[in-house]
Motif scaffolding. Structure first.
Motif, short mmCIF file in Angstrom:
data_model
loop_
_atom_site.label_atom_id
_atom_site.label_comp_id
_atom_site.label_asym_id
_atom_site.label_seq_id
_atom_site.Cartn_x
_atom_site.Cartn_y
_atom_site.Cartn_z
N GLU A 6 50.57 46.87 42.12
CA GLU A 6 49.19 46.77 42.63
C GLU A 6 48.28 46.49 41.45
O GLU A 6 48.30 47.19 40.45
CB GLU A 6 48.77 48.07 43.31
N VAL A 7 47.51 45.43 41.58
CA VAL A 7 46.61 45.01 40.51
C VAL A 7 45.20 45.44 40.86
O VAL A 7 44.73 45.21 41.98
CB VAL A 7 46.66 43.47 40.32
N THR A 8 44.54 46.07 39.92
CA THR A 8 43.14 46.45 40.12
C THR A 8 42.31 45.72 39.06
O THR A 8 42.81 45.35 38.00
CB THR A 8 42.91 47.97 40.01
N GLY A 9 41.05 45.52 39.39
CA GLY A 9 40.17 44.83 38.46
C GLY A 9 38.81 44.59 39.07
O GLY A 9 38.38 45.30 39.98
N ILE A 10 38.13 43.55 38.59
CA ILE A 10 36.79 43.18 39.05
C ILE A 10 36.89 41.81 39.73
O ILE A 10 37.41 40.85 39.15
CB ILE A 10 35.81 43.08 37.86
N CYS A 11 36.36 41.71 40.93
CA CYS A 11 36.40 40.47 41.70
C CYS A 11 35.60 39.37 40.98
O CYS A 11 34.47 39.59 40.57
CB CYS A 11 35.82 40.71 43.09
N SER A 12 36.21 38.19 40.88
CA SER A 12 35.54 37.07 40.20
C SER A 12 34.46 36.44 41.07
O SER A 12 33.68 35.63 40.58
CB SER A 12 36.57 36.00 39.81
N ILE A 13 34.38 36.83 42.35
CA ILE A 13 33.35 36.27 43.23
C ILE A 13 32.18 37.22 43.39
O ILE A 13 31.03 36.85 43.14
CB ILE A 13 33.95 35.91 44.60
N CYS A 14 32.45 38.47 43.81
CA CYS A 14 31.35 39.40 44.11
C CYS A 14 31.16 40.50 43.06
O CYS A 14 30.16 41.20 43.09
CB CYS A 14 31.56 40.04 45.49
N GLY A 15 32.11 40.66 42.14
CA GLY A 15 31.98 41.67 41.10
C GLY A 15 32.41 43.07 41.50
O GLY A 15 32.31 44.00 40.70
N ARG A 16 32.94 43.24 42.70
CA ARG A 16 33.40 44.55 43.18
C ARG A 16 34.68 44.94 42.45
O ARG A 16 35.54 44.13 42.20
CB ARG A 16 33.64 44.48 44.68
N ALA A 17 34.79 46.22 42.12
CA ALA A 17 36.00 46.75 41.48
C ALA A 17 36.94 47.28 42.54
O ALA A 17 36.52 47.77 43.59
CB ALA A 17 35.62 47.87 40.51
N GLY A 18 38.24 47.17 42.28
CA GLY A 18 39.24 47.69 43.20
C GLY A 18 40.51 46.87 43.17
O GLY A 18 40.81 46.19 42.21
N LYS A 19 41.28 46.93 44.27
CA LYS A 19 42.53 46.18 44.39
C LYS A 19 42.21 44.69 44.46
O LYS A 19 41.32 44.27 45.17
CB LYS A 19 43.27 46.61 45.65
N MET A 20 42.95 43.90 43.69
CA MET A 20 42.70 42.47 43.60
C MET A 20 43.85 41.65 44.18
O MET A 20 44.98 42.10 44.26
CB MET A 20 42.51 42.05 42.13
N TYR A 21 43.51 40.45 44.59
CA TYR A 21 44.45 39.47 45.10
C TYR A 21 44.24 38.18 44.32
O TYR A 21 43.17 37.94 43.79
CB TYR A 21 44.20 39.19 46.58
N THR A 22 45.25 37.33 44.29
CA THR A 22 45.14 36.03 43.61
C THR A 22 45.19 34.92 44.65
O THR A 22 46.13 34.85 45.45
CB THR A 22 46.29 35.84 42.60
N CYS A 23 44.19 34.06 44.64
CA CYS A 23 44.15 32.92 45.56
C CYS A 23 45.30 31.97 45.24
O CYS A 23 45.50 31.59 44.08
CB CYS A 23 42.81 32.19 45.42
N SER A 24 46.05 31.61 46.27
CA SER A 24 47.19 30.71 46.10
C SER A 24 46.78 29.28 45.77
O SER A 24 47.61 28.49 45.32
CB SER A 24 48.03 30.69 47.38
N LEU A 25 45.53 28.93 45.99
CA LEU A 25 45.07 27.56 45.72
C LEU A 25 44.38 27.42 44.37
O LEU A 25 44.74 26.58 43.57
CB LEU A 25 44.13 27.08 46.83
N CYS A 26 43.38 28.25 44.12
CA CYS A 26 42.59 28.07 42.90
C CYS A 26 42.90 29.09 41.81
O CYS A 26 42.44 28.95 40.69
CB CYS A 26 41.10 28.10 43.23
N GLY A 27 43.66 30.15 42.16
CA GLY A 27 44.03 31.16 41.18
C GLY A 27 42.98 32.22 40.91
O GLY A 27 43.15 33.04 40.02
N ALA A 28 41.88 32.21 41.66
CA ALA A 28 40.83 33.21 41.46
C ALA A 28 41.36 34.61 41.75
O ALA A 28 42.18 34.81 42.65
CB ALA A 28 39.65 32.91 42.38
#
Length: 59
Positions: A6-28
């Motif tokens: 489980e990866v946690t961090g800061i969202c590159s879109i909204c700045g929210r902290a928590g569990k993160m996902y990686t976009c399969s298209l752009c890698g965000a």
């Protein structure tokens, strides 16, 4: 053997902290609110009409 990480961090879109996902298209790296789990892509990619699924209608 399968390891789940489980990866946690800061969202590159909204700045929210928590569990993160990686976009399969752009890698965000994005949070659950900015990620379309069903399609495996971030909401900005989905909003631009992108998809990871191949179009098989013209085969």
């Amino acid at each position: 053997m399968v390891f789940l990480v489980e990866v946690t961090g800061i969202c590159s879109i909204c700045g929210r902290a928590g569990k993160m996902y990686t976009c399969s298209l752009c890698g965000a790296i994005v949070c659950g609110n900015c990620y379309d789990i069903e399609n495996g892509i971030c909401k900005p990619c989905k909003g631009r009409g992108k998809s990871i699924h191949k179009d098989t209608t013209n085969l």
